[in-house]
Design a protein around this motif. Sequence first.
Motif, PDB file in Angstrom:
ATOM      1  N   UNK A 145       0.833  -1.170   0.169  1.00  0.00           N
ATOM      2  CA  UNK A 145       0.055   0.028   0.114  1.00  0.00           C
ATOM      3  C   UNK A 145       0.711   1.250  -0.019  1.00  0.00           C
ATOM      4  N   UNK A 146       2.089   1.214   0.899  1.00  0.00           N
ATOM      5  CA  UNK A 146       2.858   2.321   0.830  1.00  0.00           C
ATOM      6  C   UNK A 146       3.482   2.560  -0.607  1.00  0.00           C
ATOM      7  N   UNK A 147       3.805   1.462  -1.315  1.00  0.00           N
ATOM      8  CA  UNK A 147       4.342   1.647  -2.538  1.00  0.00           C
ATOM      9  C   UNK A 147       3.506   2.220  -3.591  1.00  0.00           C
ATOM     10  N   UNK A 148       2.236   1.655  -3.657  1.00  0.00           N
ATOM     11  CA  UNK A 148       1.118   2.430  -4.440  1.00  0.00           C
ATOM     12  C   UNK A 148       0.758   3.837  -4.237  1.00  0.00           C
ATOM     13  N   UNK A 149       1.002   4.304  -2.892  1.00  0.00           N
ATOM     14  CA  UNK A 149       0.636   5.445  -2.430  1.00  0.00           C
ATOM     15  C   UNK A 149       1.847   6.583  -2.910  1.00  0.00           C
TER      16      UNK A 149
ATOM     17  N   UNK B 271      -1.344   6.220 -11.585  1.00  0.00           N
ATOM     18  CA  UNK B 271      -2.610   6.474 -11.079  1.00  0.00           C
ATOM     19  C   UNK B 271      -3.619   4.897 -10.925  1.00  0.00           C
ATOM     20  N   UNK B 272      -2.987   3.781 -11.603  1.00  0.00           N
ATOM     21  CA  UNK B 272      -3.537   2.650 -11.499  1.00  0.00           C
ATOM     22  C   UNK B 272      -3.282   2.168 -10.076  1.00  0.00           C
TER      23      UNK B 272
ATOM     24  N   UNK C 270      -5.500   0.168 -24.312  1.00  0.00           N
ATOM     25  CA  UNK C 270      -6.664  -0.152 -23.297  1.00  0.00           C
ATOM     26  C   UNK C 270      -6.495   1.067 -22.072  1.00  0.00           C
ATOM     27  N   UNK C 271      -7.425   1.072 -21.338  1.00  0.00           N
ATOM     28  CA  UNK C 271      -7.370   1.990 -20.182  1.00  0.00           C
ATOM     29  C   UNK C 271      -7.549   1.071 -18.806  1.00  0.00           C
ATOM     30  N   UNK C 272      -6.526   1.342 -18.201  1.00  0.00           N
ATOM     31  CA  UNK C 272      -6.347   0.539 -16.855  1.00  0.00           C
ATOM     32  C   UNK C 272      -7.003   1.059 -15.711  1.00  0.00           C
ATOM     33  N   UNK C 273      -7.921   2.403 -15.766  1.00  0.00           N
ATOM     34  CA  UNK C 273      -8.216   2.819 -14.669  1.00  0.00           C
ATOM     35  C   UNK C 273      -9.373   1.944 -13.981  1.00  0.00           C
TER      36      UNK C 273
ATOM     37  N   UNK D 263      -6.237  -8.360 -13.582  1.00  0.00           N
ATOM     38  CA  UNK D 263      -5.488  -9.832 -14.386  1.00  0.00           C
ATOM     39  C   UNK D 263      -4.235  -9.893 -13.727  1.00  0.00           C
ATOM     40  N   UNK D 264      -3.665  -8.746 -13.295  1.00  0.00           N
ATOM     41  CA  UNK D 264      -2.317  -8.847 -12.714  1.00  0.00           C
ATOM     42  C   UNK D 264      -2.171  -8.685 -11.308  1.00  0.00           C
ATOM     43  N   UNK D 265      -3.213  -7.727 -10.694  1.00  0.00           N
ATOM     44  CA  UNK D 265      -3.219  -7.512  -9.409  1.00  0.00           C
ATOM     45  C   UNK D 265      -3.581  -8.503  -8.599  1.00  0.00           C
ATOM     46  N   UNK D 266      -4.547  -9.258  -8.987  1.00  0.00           N
ATOM     47  CA  UNK D 266      -5.056 -10.541  -8.401  1.00  0.00           C
ATOM     48  C   UNK D 266      -4.079 -11.789  -8.013  1.00  0.00           C
ATOM     49  N   UNK D 267      -3.463 -11.998  -9.197  1.00  0.00           N
ATOM     50  CA  UNK D 267      -2.176 -13.089  -8.730  1.00  0.00           C
ATOM     51  C   UNK D 267      -1.214 -12.479  -7.717  1.00  0.00           C
ATOM     52  N   UNK D 268      -1.028 -11.212  -7.917  1.00  0.00           N
ATOM     53  CA  UNK D 268      -0.118 -10.669  -6.995  1.00  0.00           C
ATOM     54  C   UNK D 268      -0.252 -10.735  -5.535  1.00  0.00           C
ATOM     55  N   UNK D 269      -1.425 -10.234  -5.333  1.00  0.00           N
ATOM     56  CA  UNK D 269      -2.194 -10.336  -4.057  1.00  0.00           C
ATOM     57  C   UNK D 269      -2.052 -11.712  -3.334  1.00  0.00           C
ATOM     58  N   UNK D 270      -2.413 -12.585  -4.306  1.00  0.00           N
ATOM     59  CA  UNK D 270      -2.645 -13.942  -3.868  1.00  0.00           C
ATOM     60  C   UNK D 270      -1.332 -14.659  -3.523  1.00  0.00           C
ATOM     61  N   UNK D 271      -0.568 -14.483  -4.471  1.00  0.00           N
ATOM     62  CA  UNK D 271       0.834 -15.124  -4.204  1.00  0.00           C
ATOM     63  C   UNK D 271       1.690 -14.468  -3.241  1.00  0.00           C
TER      64      UNK D 271
END
Length: 347
Positions: free
Chosen positions: A10-14, A42-43, A241-244, A250-258
């Motif tokens: 969360x810190x990295x994203x912020x 902003x993603x 494509x717009x990622x907002x 498709x990337x965030x889900x496996x990152x969070x899970x793994x």
Amino acid sequence: MRIEQLTFTRFIAAIAIVVFHFGRESQLFSNDYVDFIFNNANVGVSYFFVLSGFVMIIAYCEKNLSFFDYLKNRFARIYPVYILAIILWLVGKTLHDINKVDLFLNVTMLQSWFSERAQTINYPGWSLSVELFFYVSFPFLLNYIYNKKSLKAITIVILGFWLISQLLYHAIIYNRFSVPIYTVNDIFYHPIMHFNEFLIGNLTGLYFLKKNVVQYNKNYLPHLVLLFLFLLVLLKFKIGLNFHNGLLAIVFVPIIYLLSCSKDMISKIISKKPFVFLGEISYSIYILQVPIWLFLTDYRLKKYFGLNEDLEITLAFMVRLFILIVFSSFCYLYIEKPLRKKIKFYF
């Protein structure tokens, strides 16, 4: 259940979002090697939404959730610093030209529902307006759907909703479809258009809770590195494509899970207290960034730090960022945590 290694992300994203808003003119972030990352940083808000859905399931899935108690806890978590940011913004603006409707909508966290109001006042607050919708929806989802329907049925509905959301969102922003009342820009910030991100995070949490315990002790670092490289490729070559709106699930889900499952060296390091603390203050960093930049004008940087921003853009950004982190730490320790306890106790 609390998964510490996720907190630091969360810190990295912020920080990435702060760079997106205020640091992209710096040569540190605008060079040919990394500018595509921070031009799309902003993603990070989309990551927050997916992670929020995941964390809510991990924290509450085994409970029969009380609507009032749950919202009280969520209110205690986000509102004190949220309203502090609005107050600081008003002071920074010296109360000039304040639109009363905008102020009301921001204080009540309803701004994202109304056309051309989402980014009024303290503009990062639009995402908290969206989060409030998630919070209000979650007790119903948990008590009447997640705890009563089969995982297969839930999966089909959520994935279907996610896919429809992506198709509809791209149809709107590319003017293939229009929504009465709302502009295309409004769609970027509307709670309904971001609901798929929260739901896909919920679904990830449900699968995480049902996984085999053996998976806990595996090293998924190579997989996480590949996912990060894949994310970079997507940001570099967007192909229209717009990622907002959650497409990067498709990337965030496996990152969070793994990352939640992995017992690799990096996961152990970012689970240490200093890194967890940085993750804890990420909310304050995110919501206070605009007021801090509002107060730390070019004039004040020159007067108190001897910096000329026109000549020292990177250093000026770093000074502001450092002050933002310090002030956010103070707010977390002496405002957010104490008020959270008081609200929970007295209400």
